[in-house]
Scaffold this active site. Structure first.
Site, PDB file in Angstrom:
ATOM      1  N   GLU A  13      35.979  30.914  32.493  1.00  0.00           N
ATOM      2  CA  GLU A  13      34.694  30.754  31.815  1.00  0.00           C
ATOM      3  C   GLU A  13      34.894  30.530  30.323  1.00  0.00           C
ATOM      4  O   GLU A  13      34.268  29.654  29.723  1.00  0.00           O
ATOM      5  CB  GLU A  13      33.834  31.992  32.026  1.00  0.00           C
ATOM      6  CG  GLU A  13      33.215  32.118  33.397  1.00  0.00           C
ATOM      7  CD  GLU A  13      32.379  33.378  33.471  1.00  0.00           C
ATOM      8  OE1 GLU A  13      31.153  33.259  33.647  1.00  0.00           O
ATOM      9  OE2 GLU A  13      32.948  34.469  33.361  1.00  0.00           O
ATOM     10  N   ASP A  19      31.482  37.899  46.438  1.00  0.00           N
ATOM     11  CA  ASP A  19      31.727  38.446  47.764  1.00  0.00           C
ATOM     12  C   ASP A  19      30.420  39.006  48.308  1.00  0.00           C
ATOM     13  O   ASP A  19      29.722  39.755  47.635  1.00  0.00           O
ATOM     14  CB  ASP A  19      32.836  39.508  47.768  1.00  0.00           C
ATOM     15  CG  ASP A  19      32.641  40.557  46.684  1.00  0.00           C
ATOM     16  OD1 ASP A  19      32.370  40.175  45.534  1.00  0.00           O
ATOM     17  OD2 ASP A  19      32.758  41.747  46.994  1.00  0.00           O
TER      18      ASP A  19
END
Length: 229
Positions: free
Chosen positions: A11, A199
């Protein structure tokens, strides 16, 4: 000036590619990059994992750069069965699910804020609404507005995640956002949180984390760059 604190190096690299860096500052083992994104002033840093790292990074950013807004981006685990890998969660509130003074008669998650007690920390509504609108323009991305729960534990057990989600009415859990919101709340600096689900509650069928992280970073970077339009 807008501050961005991110969790992953991918990022940081994505933001720096879109930033003209004018100066850097090294403090507490963290590097802060100040410059312009699309002609707007910005400061960016990668905080590292955990609530203490995030809090340190946030306070340094406030003290040295005085941003009018700080946005946290990264990945998170789903606490709700509706969410799946690559979905986006924009925070409306943040809380610390591992803050536990119940033995003293306090509510789970209660924070001492200097004469004020709160469990849920409000995030900047205007920024959250703008991020929701930006995210809805991205094909193939589902976006949710809800509470983000933070704690110094990687919560992998499905039953524990469901328990946190139900107890706090939260959508996602991670390890930094609420501590940043805590610092910002006390410093009276608006704060926002953007998280991509890494997840879900079906154990990520069909995609590995290594595949996901590139998609997640592309989504969060593109989304936050929209704030500078």
């Amino acid at each position: 000036m807008t501050g961005i604190i991110c969790a992953m190096d991918l990022e940081l690299e994505g933001f720096l590619k879109n930033m003209s860096v004018e100066e850097t500052l090294e403090r507490s083992g963290m590097t802060f990059y100040k410059g312009k994104i699309k002609n707007s002033e910005a400061v960016i840093a990668q905080c590292g994992v955990g609530k203490v790292n995030a809090a340190i990074c946030t306070q340094i950013m406030i003290d040295f750069f005085a941003p009018q807004l700080i946005v946290n981006s990264g990945v998170a685990g789903a606490l709700d069965e509706r969410l799946t890998v690559c979905d986006l969660v924009i925070g409306d509130f943040a809380l610390q699910h591992d803050m536990d003074g119940t033995a003293l008669g306090e509510e789970k998650g209660n924070l001492d804020l200097g004469g004020e007690q709160r469990v849920r920390l409000p995030l900047d509504r205007e920024t959250s609404e703008k991020l929701m609108k930006l995210a809805e323009n991205y094909e193939g991305s589902r976006v949710y507005l809800g509470t983000v729960a933070s704690g110094d534990k990687f919560v992998s057990d499905t039953r524990e995640r469901l328990s946190i989600g139900r107890q706090f009415d939260a959508l996602a859990c991670e390890m930094e956002g609420a501590s940043m919101a805590h610092v910002c709340y006390r410093a009276k600096v608006p704060c926002a949180i953007v998280r991509a689900i890494s997840d879900d509650l079906t154990h990520n069928t069909g995609m590995s984390f290594n595949e996901f992280k590139y998609i997640a970073c592309e989504k969060t970077v593109l989304l936050l760059l929209g704030l500078f339009e």
